[in-house]
Design a protein around this motif. Sequence first.
Motif, short mmCIF file in Angstrom:
data_model
loop_
_atom_site.label_atom_id
_atom_site.label_comp_id
_atom_site.label_asym_id
_atom_site.label_seq_id
_atom_site.Cartn_x
_atom_site.Cartn_y
_atom_site.Cartn_z
N GLU A 94 0.80 -1.22 0.00
CA GLU A 94 0.00 0.00 0.00
C GLU A 94 0.83 1.26 0.00
N TRP A 95 2.14 1.14 0.07
CA TRP A 95 2.95 2.31 0.28
C TRP A 95 3.31 3.02 -1.02
N GLY A 96 2.51 4.02 -1.36
CA GLY A 96 2.80 4.85 -2.54
C GLY A 96 2.98 4.02 -3.79
N TYR A 97 3.55 4.62 -4.79
CA TYR A 97 3.78 3.90 -6.01
C TYR A 97 5.15 3.28 -5.99
N THR B 71 -8.36 18.66 -3.16
CA THR B 71 -7.77 18.79 -4.49
C THR B 71 -6.31 18.34 -4.49
N LEU B 72 -5.58 18.77 -3.47
CA LEU B 72 -4.15 18.46 -3.42
C LEU B 72 -3.89 16.99 -3.10
N VAL B 73 -4.75 16.39 -2.28
CA VAL B 73 -4.62 14.96 -2.01
C VAL B 73 -4.77 14.19 -3.32
N GLU B 74 -5.72 14.62 -4.14
CA GLU B 74 -5.93 13.94 -5.40
C GLU B 74 -4.75 14.14 -6.34
N GLU B 75 -4.17 15.35 -6.30
CA GLU B 75 -3.08 15.67 -7.23
C GLU B 75 -1.75 15.05 -6.82
N PHE B 76 -1.45 15.05 -5.52
CA PHE B 76 -0.13 14.61 -5.06
C PHE B 76 -0.16 13.39 -4.15
N GLY B 77 -1.35 12.89 -3.87
CA GLY B 77 -1.47 11.73 -2.99
C GLY B 77 -1.37 12.11 -1.53
N PRO B 78 -1.76 11.19 -0.65
CA PRO B 78 -1.74 11.48 0.78
C PRO B 78 -0.34 11.86 1.28
N ALA C 91 -15.04 1.99 -9.77
CA ALA C 91 -14.91 3.15 -10.67
C ALA C 91 -14.57 4.41 -9.88
N TRP C 92 -15.23 4.58 -8.74
CA TRP C 92 -14.95 5.78 -7.93
C TRP C 92 -13.51 5.76 -7.43
N GLY C 93 -13.06 4.61 -6.97
CA GLY C 93 -11.69 4.49 -6.48
C GLY C 93 -10.67 4.79 -7.56
N LEU C 94 -10.89 4.27 -8.76
CA LEU C 94 -9.96 4.51 -9.85
C LEU C 94 -9.99 5.97 -10.30
N ALA C 95 -11.14 6.61 -10.14
CA ALA C 95 -11.26 8.02 -10.53
C ALA C 95 -10.69 8.95 -9.46
N ASN C 96 -10.63 8.47 -8.21
CA ASN C 96 -10.12 9.29 -7.10
C ASN C 96 -9.11 8.52 -6.27
N PRO C 97 -8.02 8.09 -6.92
CA PRO C 97 -7.09 7.19 -6.22
C PRO C 97 -6.43 7.81 -5.00
N GLY C 98 -6.07 9.09 -5.10
CA GLY C 98 -5.43 9.74 -3.95
C GLY C 98 -6.36 9.76 -2.76
N MET C 99 -7.59 10.17 -2.99
CA MET C 99 -8.56 10.24 -1.90
C MET C 99 -8.88 8.84 -1.40
N ARG D 90 -6.99 6.24 -1.26
CA ARG D 90 -5.91 5.77 -0.39
C ARG D 90 -5.98 6.46 0.97
N LEU D 91 -6.25 7.75 0.95
CA LEU D 91 -6.37 8.47 2.22
C LEU D 91 -7.51 7.91 3.07
N MET D 92 -8.61 7.55 2.39
CA MET D 92 -9.79 7.06 3.11
C MET D 92 -9.59 5.67 3.71
N PHE D 93 -8.94 4.79 2.95
CA PHE D 93 -8.93 3.38 3.35
C PHE D 93 -7.57 2.79 3.69
N GLU D 94 -6.52 3.53 3.40
CA GLU D 94 -5.21 2.91 3.62
C GLU D 94 -4.27 3.77 4.44
N TRP D 95 -4.69 4.98 4.79
CA TRP D 95 -3.75 5.90 5.39
C TRP D 95 -3.66 5.75 6.90
N GLY D 96 -2.69 4.99 7.34
CA GLY D 96 -2.42 4.84 8.77
C GLY D 96 -3.65 4.41 9.54
N TYR D 97 -3.57 4.52 10.82
CA TYR D 97 -4.70 4.15 11.63
C TYR D 97 -5.60 5.36 11.82
#
Lengths: 210, 210
Positions: A108-111, B20-27, B94-102, B104-111
């Motif tokens: 899961e860690w980035g690309y 917007t920035l999460v989507e552009e640059f990732g979490p 489809a939503w996940g693929l369209a908003n990958p940065g978000m 990841r933040l929602m479901f994979e970002w730390g605890y």
Amino acid sequence: MAARPANPRMAADIIEAAATLVEEFGPEGITMRMVAERIGYSATTIYLYFKNKEQLLDETVNRAYDWFAEALERAQTGTTAPERIRQGAHAYVAWGLANPGMYRLMFEWGYLGDISEDAIFARRAGWRRTRNVLERGVEDGAYRPDLDSALAADTIWVGVHGLTSLAISGRMFGNPGVADPAVVNARSHQLADALADSWESAWRPGLGAS
Amino acid sequence: MAARPANPRMAADIIEAAATLVEEFGPEGITMRMVAERIGYSATTIYLYFKNKEQLLDETVNRAYDWFAEALERAQTGTTAPERIRQGAHAYVAWGLANPGMYRLMFEWGYLGDISEDAIFARRAGWRRTRNVLERGVEDGAYRPDLDSALAADTIWVGVHGLTSLAISGRMFGNPGVADPAVVNARSHQLADALADSWESAWRPGLGAS
DNA sequence: TATCTAACTTAACAACGTTTACTGACAGGC
DNA sequence: GCCTGTCAGTAAACGTTGTTAAGTTAGATA
């Protein structure tokens, strides 16, 4: 102060320290200075052995993939394909729950950085084994003759990864944070069986395609 | 330089910039200074509206969950339960693929931080809907009468999350990095159908339990 | 007009990844 | 036995990060 190969296994020691710390503090919690302190050197020394943090973590992950593949291999002792698939699925989830920090770093860690073709190949060892087991299952008549083994291997991977990822994140059991490990374990086990059941139902011979 | 409510929607604007920035640059790519620059204020201003970065991201995620739930709801137009399950699964991926940065933040970002009970409840809206659809499917005879709807809803979630997570990570299609989006999309669609097939096979009535 | 306060900024902090310049200690040649 | 080079490691510093403390300024109130 220092001189000559004080430790010929330096790179391996650094990787080992990194692996331990990833497990203890998670991918986001590890720092170069922490790794350095753990091996008793200064942070800059790490840069004599690794280009940067990304490369260090890449190589740490490479070693973890080997452990992971070994664990999966050890678990698949069954004689029939469905048995081995089930054992592999359980072992996958069990390894992830036992090594959540490393699992997150691995999947899961980035690309991915610019890892080698060899590393990519190594990282897909489990997938290839799964596919082989499925093909043997088709030959043995345990699965439908028209089963797409690559698609099925992906389906299995998707299922066990989804289960492991959600269980680790603590988002699956109603409450945030990591719930009681015993509860997580029991529910994960139940879910792994449910997944295996659904695969076997869908892939059983004589039911017609899809 | 400034004074009095220059912008009454400040908090909302900050969240929007963060999203917007999460989507552009990732979490991992988002910084407080970047968010500040985007809204035309200094970084410290954000701390007048949010306790810290974690709280800002938590609230950003809360809003994203609402969008996500809406997207899933909009997609489930079918009349039968299996139809709606299929539509939901496809919309999820489809939503996940369209908003990958978000995603990841929602479901994979730390605890998870100390989010409220209300937020937890809101974040599980999709799961509850899935469970309701499954229960209606049982009533209609589309699924086995002994189907455990909570277990089945978890199974579905595990499947679509695993697919989305692996597709986003770029680890599923043989090559590292994010592959050709068209390929990722086609393969994801195929896998989502394979998952739906296996669920329907396992839950079809008249085949006996598990 | 004087004062208070809300809204915002500048300057600074420690910690981060990383680079540069340095310090020793040993090996080999003379 | 000394000079020299190189290897192994370190200390100091750079820019950036999240965050805090101490201003600053414009408008409302008295």
